[in-house]
Design an enzyme around this catalytic site. Structure first.
Site, PDB file in Angstrom:
ATOM      1  N   HIS A  83       0.947  -1.360   0.074  1.00  0.00           N
ATOM      2  CA  HIS A  83      -0.008  -0.034  -0.111  1.00  0.00           C
ATOM      3  C   HIS A  83       0.847   1.049   0.092  1.00  0.00           C
ATOM      4  O   HIS A  83       0.241   2.505  -0.307  1.00  0.00           O
ATOM      5  CB  HIS A  83      -1.005  -0.095   1.125  1.00  0.00           C
ATOM      6  CG  HIS A  83      -0.529   0.368   2.495  1.00  0.00           C
ATOM      7  ND1 HIS A  83      -0.366  -0.536   3.383  1.00  0.00           N
ATOM      8  CD2 HIS A  83      -0.422   1.590   2.988  1.00  0.00           C
ATOM      9  CE1 HIS A  83       0.046  -0.240   4.536  1.00  0.00           C
ATOM     10  NE2 HIS A  83       0.284   1.201   4.399  1.00  0.00           N
ATOM     11  N   ASP A 219       1.133  -7.670   2.146  1.00  0.00           N
ATOM     12  CA  ASP A 219       1.218  -6.186   2.058  1.00  0.00           C
ATOM     13  C   ASP A 219       2.573  -5.898   1.904  1.00  0.00           C
ATOM     14  O   ASP A 219       3.295  -5.114   2.670  1.00  0.00           O
ATOM     15  CB  ASP A 219       0.820  -5.566   3.186  1.00  0.00           C
ATOM     16  CG  ASP A 219       0.366  -4.039   2.660  1.00  0.00           C
ATOM     17  OD1 ASP A 219       0.901  -3.557   1.917  1.00  0.00           O
ATOM     18  OD2 ASP A 219      -0.541  -3.485   3.595  1.00  0.00           O
ATOM     19  N   SER A 651       4.007   2.190   8.309  1.00  0.00           N
ATOM     20  CA  SER A 651       3.906   1.314   7.346  1.00  0.00           C
ATOM     21  C   SER A 651       5.180   1.008   6.588  1.00  0.00           C
ATOM     22  O   SER A 651       5.698   1.868   6.153  1.00  0.00           O
ATOM     23  CB  SER A 651       2.730   1.815   6.324  1.00  0.00           C
ATOM     24  OG  SER A 651       1.633   1.285   6.999  1.00  0.00           O
TER      25      SER A 651
HETATM   26  N1  ARG Z   1      -4.764   0.592   7.786  1.00  0.00           N
HETATM   27  C1  ARG Z   1      -3.519   0.465   7.076  1.00  0.00           C
HETATM   28  C2  ARG Z   1      -2.989   2.171   7.144  1.00  0.00           C
HETATM   29  O1  ARG Z   1      -3.454   2.955   7.817  1.00  0.00           O
HETATM   30  C3  ARG Z   1      -3.377  -0.163   5.682  1.00  0.00           C
HETATM   31  C4  ARG Z   1      -4.122   0.811   4.684  1.00  0.00           C
HETATM   32  C5  ARG Z   1      -4.247   0.357   3.242  1.00  0.00           C
HETATM   33  N2  ARG Z   1      -5.210  -0.818   3.194  1.00  0.00           N
HETATM   34  C6  ARG Z   1      -6.656  -0.483   2.892  1.00  0.00           C
HETATM   35  N3  ARG Z   1      -7.239  -1.390   2.938  1.00  0.00           N
HETATM   36  N4  ARG Z   1      -6.998   0.517   2.745  1.00  0.00           N
HETATM   37  O2  ARG Z   1      -2.433   2.566   6.307  1.00  0.00           O
HETATM   38  N1  GLU Z   2      -1.103   1.406   7.770  1.00  0.00           N
HETATM   39  C1  GLU Z   2      -0.574   2.523   8.366  1.00  0.00           C
HETATM   40  C2  GLU Z   2       0.380   3.329   7.506  1.00  0.00           C
HETATM   41  O1  GLU Z   2       0.218   3.571   6.220  1.00  0.00           O
HETATM   42  C3  GLU Z   2       0.095   1.922   9.379  1.00  0.00           C
HETATM   43  C4  GLU Z   2      -0.872   1.387  10.517  1.00  0.00           C
HETATM   44  C5  GLU Z   2      -1.125   2.259  11.749  1.00  0.00           C
HETATM   45  O2  GLU Z   2      -1.565   3.375  11.592  1.00  0.00           O
HETATM   46  O3  GLU Z   2      -0.454   1.896  12.655  1.00  0.00           O
HETATM   47  O4  GLU Z   2       1.194   4.089   7.927  1.00  0.00           O
END
Ligand code: ARG
Ligand code: GLU
Length: 722
Positions: A83, A219, A651
């Site tokens: 991502h 991921d 991330s």
């Molecule tokens: N929750 C993770 C973050 O905050 C992954 C986000 C990407 N994945 C998604 N399904 N939107 O970035």
């Molecule tokens: N998915 C988040 C990011 O893109 C990391 C997850 C979180 O917020 O801890 O940085």
């Protein structure tokens, strides 16, 4: 609990809380080394962070401004999340070569694809410059005078700091402006795409599984950093060569077990761990619920169209995912704060703070009124903070045509302000903005979103702050759908062809038409209300809050001398550590710490856009063709969780074992624990990592790109088997 552990915990109550925190790498030896070693760390602080000699920090970079990446070979191979690479991979994709859908693996260096705009920033060194930054600053100074003194000081520090010409300097406030640190950085701009799995692996589970454990997402994606022949940052050139980092991570296939030490090294973006109860209550009970309710409506409206039409689905999937990401996080946050006693914990802490302040003449003199004043200010700012969120969420972030109007505003206004020539000169910029806007835009979707958002806006925004205007407009048009329909039928903004035809006309006509466009004037009315009624109050109250938060931060550090304080995340390099650990969020529910490929197959739903699985992965699984990537139970591990304290920006951060070897890749947090940005709780908060064995399994067995593994440094057998 064993008697001995109980005794140790009684003697050293701080160990109970020995988890959580995003620590400044410069102070590891003083602040953390002992504790980390007691938790299992087998190396020393200066193996992790040193300036004179190579250390783990030389393998870590900020990837593309918002994520983290790490060097996993002597030849600049970079690992980060799928991502995090998504935007770059999408840019490189076309209908014929859809790398998002199908994945991609360069078979040799020539096939590594330049990804223009992608950056990798390394930290050469950092320094505490607090004394110089605060020179001539006193407690009695007015805020403005203070800031201008600090700005002068920082400019002076920049001038006096020795740096090479390929280096940059960043100076950042820490602890709400009580301390300042300087970073000397190196940014590489020739970064090339090496490979990624298909979305069905890299984004497996998509929005349904996002922020959720158990998780089965692969991921990850890979890039390579290129440098000039001198190994220094250079603009893209085909003559550039793979960057040779001072340090790259060793990779361990030993795997993890419950209780193992882990650490995560990266660039966490933002946390607010030192707010008073009043402030986190405002987030959890007022602001989060409002933002969630607004996004609920936007997402529902979009979802209806996406389900009906696959083309709309493709156009909106990234936008939907990004709106849903924060929406889901806020929901987890507001529930977590309430369920796990965050408010009670804060108020107990504040009671103790007040007790100690009352007891000491010195503290009493300095901090007596801090908390009551902060509470008053948070109370005073609440309606304005809420209105800001309504405005931002309903008029800018979730509604496309209004945000386009906002984006074109300064250009449209420039016709009257700066004259026709200036306006005509900016016509190209406007056209470029439109290009990006229409690419994945569907007026019928946006119209439905607009109707849904304006209804909730009118219901909640006070009359005189714009709510009344929207209500009246809806009444005139027989309701919100009617309002949306009238506006979209009469505006040129939602239609590419109409806009292009308009832009071909005389500047005077363009300006006149846009100034009177119903979408533009609608946005303008709401924006004016915001600028006149809300913004001035925020500008009056926010600096007062900032000042008191800075004093409150210093006060907490002075009053709770026995506690260690890490500075809130601010997108600078930090280390967090903890243990691999499952958790029990509710009565009778316990989550294990590790997931497996078998779990991917349990979730497999043929044809489903979130849970489909590539045939090749199914075949490998059926044949148990796992190579060296299975664990002792004969299964391929996919993900694991731990008590590392992470946030957005982490991330792509490496998860490291006790020896500093790479064991996983951070990418998310668990639903119940997203409150950790405001209230980290080691019982509930877990970060989610992809197991490095899954990553290597996919590269080697699934993608057949084993040659990449040859340039990595696989270390084995350091773990003592019990
Ligand atoms: N929750 C993770 C973050 O905050 C992954 C986000 C990407 N994945 C998604 N399904 N939107 O970035
Ligand atoms: N998915 C988040 C990011 O893109 C990391 C997850 C979180 O917020 O801890 O940085």
């Amino acid at each position: 609990m064993k008697k001995r552990t109980l005794l140790i915990l009684l003697l050293f109550p701080c160990l109970l809380n020995a988890q959580g925190g995003m620590w400044v790498p410069l102070h590891l030896e003083k602040q953390n080394e002992k504790e980390m070693q007691s938790l299992g760390l087998k190396i020393e602080a200066d193996d992790i962070f040193a300036i004179a000699q190579p250390s783990l920090k030389d393998a870590i970079c900020q990837f593309n401004g918002g994520c983290t990446g790490e060097m996993i070979s002597p030849e600049g191979l970079l690992l980060t999340n799928h991502h995090c690479g998504f935007g770059a991979i999408q840019q490189l994709s076309s209908l014929e070569n859809n790398y998002i859908e199908n994945g991609y693996w360069a078979q040799n260096r020539e096939q590594e694809l330049p990804a223009p705009g992608v950056t990798a920033m390394f930290i050469a060194r950092m320094e505490d410059v607090t004394a110089l930054a605060l020179l001539g600053v006193s407690e009695s100074m007015a805020e403005e005078a203070r800031q201008s003194q600090i700005d002068k000081n920082l400019a002076q520090i920049r001038v006096n700091t020795k740096k090479e010409k390929w280096e940059d300097i960043q100076i950042r406030p820490f602890y709400n402006g009580n301390q300042y640190y300087l970073f000397v950085t190196q940014t590489f701009r020739d970064v090339r795409f090496v490979g990624a799995p298909p979305s069905s692996i890299g984004k497996f589970g998509a929005d349904t599984d996002n922020w959720v454990w158990p998780r089965h997402t692969g991921d990850f994606s890979m890039f390579r950093v290129y440098a000039g022949k001198d190994n220094l940052p250079a603009e893209y050139s085909k003559d550039n060569v793979p960057f040779r980092p001072k340090k790259h991570l060793g990779i361990s296939l030993d795997g993890v077990r419950e209780g193992d030490f882990t650490m995560v090294f990266g660039f966490p973006g933002r946390t607010d761990e030192y707010l008073p109860e009043a402030a986190i209550r405002q987030v959890g009970e007022v602001l989060d619920p409002a933002k969630v309710a607004i996004r609920d409506r936007a997402l529902k409206a979009m979802d209806g169209f996406m389900r009906k039409d696959p083309a709309v689905k493709i156009a909106y999937v990234a936008r939907f995912a990004s709106i849903a990401n924060a929406w889901k996080k806020w929901m987890g946050e507001m529930q977590g704060l309430k369920t796990y006693g965050a408010y009670e914990k804060k108020s107990a802490m504040e009671a103790e703070f007040t007790r100690r302040v009352e007891k000491s003449v010195d503290f009493k003199y300095k901090y007596n009124n801090l908390l009551p004043r902060l509470r008053d200010l948070y109370r005073d700012i609440e309606p304005y903070a809420l209105a800001r969120d309504y405005y931002l969420e309903a008029c800018l972030r979730n509604n496309e045509v209004l945000s386009l109007a906002a984006g074109l505003n300064s250009w449209i206004e420039s016709y009257d302000k700066n004259g026709e020539a200036f306006f005509a000169g900016k016509q190209k910029d406007a056209a470029a903005r439109l290009e990006g806007f229409y690419k994945d835009y569907r007026p019928e979707v946006d119209e439905a979103v607009f109707a849904a958002l304006m209804e909730i806006y009118a219901e909640n925004m006070p009359e005189e702050w714009g709510g009344g205007f929207v209500k009246m407009a809806a009444a005139k048009n027989g309701g919100y759908s009617g309002l949306a329909h009238t506006m979209f039928s009469n505006s040129v903004l939602p239609y590419r062809a109409k806009m292009e035809a308009l832009l071909a006309k005389e500047p005077a006509v363009v300006a006149e038409t846009l100034k009177n466009d119903p979408a533009y004037t609608f946005w303008k009315t709401l924006s004016d209300a915001y600028q006149e009624k809300i913004q001035p109050k925020l500008q009056e109250l926010q600096p007062q809050i900032n000042l008191l938060q800075r004093q409150y931060m210093a006060a907490q550090m002075a009053v709770f001398k026995e506690k260690r304080f890490f500075p809130d995340a601010n997108s600078t390099l930090r280390l967090t550590y903890g243990k691999v650990s499952g958790y029990s969020p509710r009565d009778a529910v316990h989550y294990e710490e590790q997931t497996y490929l078998d779990g991917v197959m349990e979730k497999y739903s043929p044809g489903d856009y979130e849970f489909d699985v590539p045939q090749r992965l199914i075949d490998l699984w059926k044949a148990k063709d796992y190579g060296r990537y299975a664990d002792a139970s004969g299964r391929v591990p996919v993900g694991f969780i731990g008590t590392n304290h992470t946030t957005g920006g982490n991330s792509g951060s490496p998860a490291l074992d006790a020896y500093g070897n790479l064991i996983g890749l951070n990418f998310d947090r668990v639903w119940e624990g997203t409150m950790s940005d405001l209230n980290y709780d080691p019982a509930i908060c877990r970060n989610i990592m992809v197991d490095i064995r899954y990553i290597l399994f996919i590269i080697d067995k699934y993608a057949g790109a084993g040659y990449l593994i040859n340039e990595m440094n696989l270390v084995k057998g350091k773990r003592k088997r019990k």
